[in-house]
Design an enzyme around this catalytic site. Structure first.
Site, PDB file in Angstrom:
ATOM      1  N   TYR A   1       0.914  -1.207  -0.137  1.00 14.00           N
ATOM      2  CA  TYR A   1      -0.023  -0.016  -0.037  1.00 14.00           C
ATOM      3  C   TYR A   1       0.892   1.157  -0.082  1.00 14.00           C
ATOM      4  O   TYR A   1       1.554   1.703   1.078  1.00 14.00           O
ATOM      5  CB  TYR A   1      -0.771   0.203   1.193  1.00 14.00           C
ATOM      6  CG  TYR A   1      -1.832  -1.128   1.329  1.00 14.00           C
ATOM      7  CD1 TYR A   1      -2.281  -1.959   0.193  1.00 14.00           C
ATOM      8  CD2 TYR A   1      -2.837  -1.264   2.657  1.00 14.00           C
ATOM      9  CE1 TYR A   1      -3.112  -3.011   0.383  1.00 14.00           C
ATOM     10  CE2 TYR A   1      -3.900  -2.143   2.616  1.00 14.00           C
ATOM     11  CZ  TYR A   1      -4.131  -3.253   1.217  1.00 14.00           C
ATOM     12  OH  TYR A   1      -5.029  -4.110   1.881  1.00 14.00           O
TER      13      TYR A   1
ATOM     14  N   PHE B   1     -13.284  -5.384   0.547  1.00 17.98           N
ATOM     15  CA  PHE B   1     -14.551  -4.614  -0.036  1.00 17.98           C
ATOM     16  C   PHE B   1     -15.717  -5.154   0.617  1.00 17.98           C
ATOM     17  O   PHE B   1     -16.858  -5.411  -0.076  1.00 17.98           O
ATOM     18  CB  PHE B   1     -14.510  -5.077  -1.490  1.00 17.98           C
ATOM     19  CG  PHE B   1     -13.696  -4.402  -2.690  1.00 17.98           C
ATOM     20  CD1 PHE B   1     -12.799  -3.412  -2.156  1.00 17.98           C
ATOM     21  CD2 PHE B   1     -13.498  -4.906  -3.762  1.00 17.98           C
ATOM     22  CE1 PHE B   1     -11.926  -2.987  -3.001  1.00 17.98           C
ATOM     23  CE2 PHE B   1     -12.595  -4.175  -4.934  1.00 17.98           C
ATOM     24  CZ  PHE B   1     -11.829  -3.167  -4.392  1.00 17.98           C
ATOM     25  N   PRO B   2     -15.799  -4.881   1.927  1.00 19.64           N
ATOM     26  CA  PRO B   2     -16.910  -5.208   2.739  1.00 19.64           C
ATOM     27  C   PRO B   2     -18.340  -4.282   2.471  1.00 19.64           C
ATOM     28  O   PRO B   2     -19.313  -4.750   2.647  1.00 19.64           O
ATOM     29  CB  PRO B   2     -16.592  -4.974   4.058  1.00 19.64           C
ATOM     30  CG  PRO B   2     -15.568  -3.983   4.074  1.00 19.64           C
ATOM     31  CD  PRO B   2     -14.638  -4.409   2.923  1.00 19.64           C
ATOM     32  N   LEU B   3     -17.739  -3.336   1.799  1.00 21.37           N
ATOM     33  CA  LEU B   3     -18.966  -2.247   1.261  1.00 21.37           C
ATOM     34  C   LEU B   3     -19.023  -2.173  -0.416  1.00 21.37           C
ATOM     35  O   LEU B   3     -19.544  -1.409  -0.892  1.00 21.37           O
ATOM     36  CB  LEU B   3     -18.724  -0.685   1.638  1.00 21.37           C
ATOM     37  CG  LEU B   3     -18.800  -0.550   3.083  1.00 21.37           C
ATOM     38  CD1 LEU B   3     -18.510   0.598   3.633  1.00 21.37           C
ATOM     39  CD2 LEU B   3     -20.268  -1.012   3.623  1.00 21.37           C
ATOM     40  N   GLY B   4     -18.532  -3.416  -0.711  1.00 18.00           N
ATOM     41  CA  GLY B   4     -18.676  -3.680  -2.530  1.00 18.00           C
ATOM     42  C   GLY B   4     -18.055  -2.424  -3.085  1.00 18.00           C
ATOM     43  O   GLY B   4     -18.559  -2.170  -4.253  1.00 18.00           O
TER      44      GLY B   4
ATOM     45  N   THR C   1     -23.206   1.470  -0.598  1.00 19.64           N
ATOM     46  CA  THR C   1     -23.560   3.059  -0.181  1.00 19.64           C
ATOM     47  C   THR C   1     -24.155   3.615  -0.944  1.00 19.64           C
ATOM     48  O   THR C   1     -24.468   3.511  -2.503  1.00 19.64           O
ATOM     49  CB  THR C   1     -22.041   3.580   0.464  1.00 19.64           C
ATOM     50  OG1 THR C   1     -21.477   3.704  -1.087  1.00 19.64           O
ATOM     51  CG2 THR C   1     -21.291   2.762   1.337  1.00 19.64           C
TER      52      THR C   1
END
Length: 289
Positions: free
Chosen positions: A65, A210-213, A218
């Site tokens: 990162y 990617f827990p929120l896609g 959102t």
């Protein structure tokens, strides 16, 4: 499941208790995981400190990162690390530019990357070291063997794997003790359900990336999700995180962000107690999505 049960600590590796909502550092670096996200690194330093002040006990980072940027920020912000804070990092991938990455799983490469992470994070032992990708050109036994050697030397406490299937996890567990898996997984993407089920049976932590896609969960994210969010006075992102916490006791989401307000919003998802009716609506919506 009530909020107290949802937020119960998970024993990572059977012996490191962590809160199930952690913080991922991918949001602290620039587009394509290249360079810093903020011109002033003090913004990221303050955000990391805010996460820990809010009760986060699991920080998930990686050597690529930036590269190096996220690990250096973690150390700058949080070292000396408070008791109970678990730092997870990853190795096995080399970045050469934005969104350009190369798998590097030869034993000598993994050793060099692990030891570089130790220096950047300013520790003698990495709590959790995750193989970012299995190298198809190197036998699994050689890759995990290198991590086992580092574990025996006290440089790694627990070993994790990233982006694997159930058969690979089964093979890996015959070679080394595996404390965690990190696969893509969220309300709309449950291709790794069989891996999750195996993790549940073996008490292995599952850190969904990617827990929120990647933003798909959102904002305007579908009628069922929007309806459940409205009933709880929550955002669709909060409901998506709450669903993960309710769906399996081994799921440990570590959503990332560069915003203190968004961090607070994410952490508040742990206080949402979804009903059986909520879960049924969300499951049915996922099946049709």
């Amino acid at each position: 499941m009530d909020a107290e049960s949802v937020l119960a600590d998970f024993p990572l590796g059977g012996e490191l208790p962590v809160r199930r909502l952690g913080f991922g550092t991918g949001g602290l670096v620039g587009p394509g995981y290249w360079g810093p996200r903020h011109g002033d690194p003090q913004h990221s330093v303050a955000l990391l400190r805010h996460a820990v002040e809010r009760g986060v006990t699991l920080i998930d980072t990686a050597d690529n990162y930036g590269p190096d940027v996220a690990e250096e920020l973690v150390a700058r912000a949080l070292h000396p690390y408070p008791a109970g804070l678990v730092i997870a990092t990853k190795g096995g991938v080399v970045r050469t530019g934005p969104d350009r990455w190369h798998i590097a799983g030869r034993p000598e490469q993994l050793r060099a990357m692990c030891e570089a992470s130790l220096r950047r994070l300013r520790v003698d032992t990495l709590d959790l070291y995750q193989l970012h990708r299995l190298d198809p050109d190197v036998p699994m036994a050689d890759q995990l063997g290198a991590l086992l050697d580092l574990q025996r030397e006290g440089k790694i406490r627990h070993i994790g794997l990233d982006s694997i299937d159930a058969a690979e996890l089964t093979r890996a567990r015959e070679i080394a003790p595996i404390a965690s898996v990190q696969n893509r997984y969220n309300l709309l993407d449950r291709a790794a359900e069989d891996v999750l089920e195996l993790c549940e049976k073996q008490g292995i932590a599952f850190l969904p990336w990617f827990p929120l896609g990647n933003g798909a969960l959102t904002g305007a994210a579908g009628a069922a999700l929007t309806a459940v969010a409205a009933r709880h006075g929550a955002t669709t992102g909060q409901i998506s995180l709450a669903w993960l916490l309710h769906h399996s006791p081994v799921l440990l989401p570590t959503p990332g962000t560069g915003s203190p307000a968004h961090l607070d919003e994410n952490l508040a998802a742990g206080r949402i107690a979804l009903t059986e009716g909520d879960l049924g609506e969300l499951e049915a919506w996922e099946a049709l999505a």
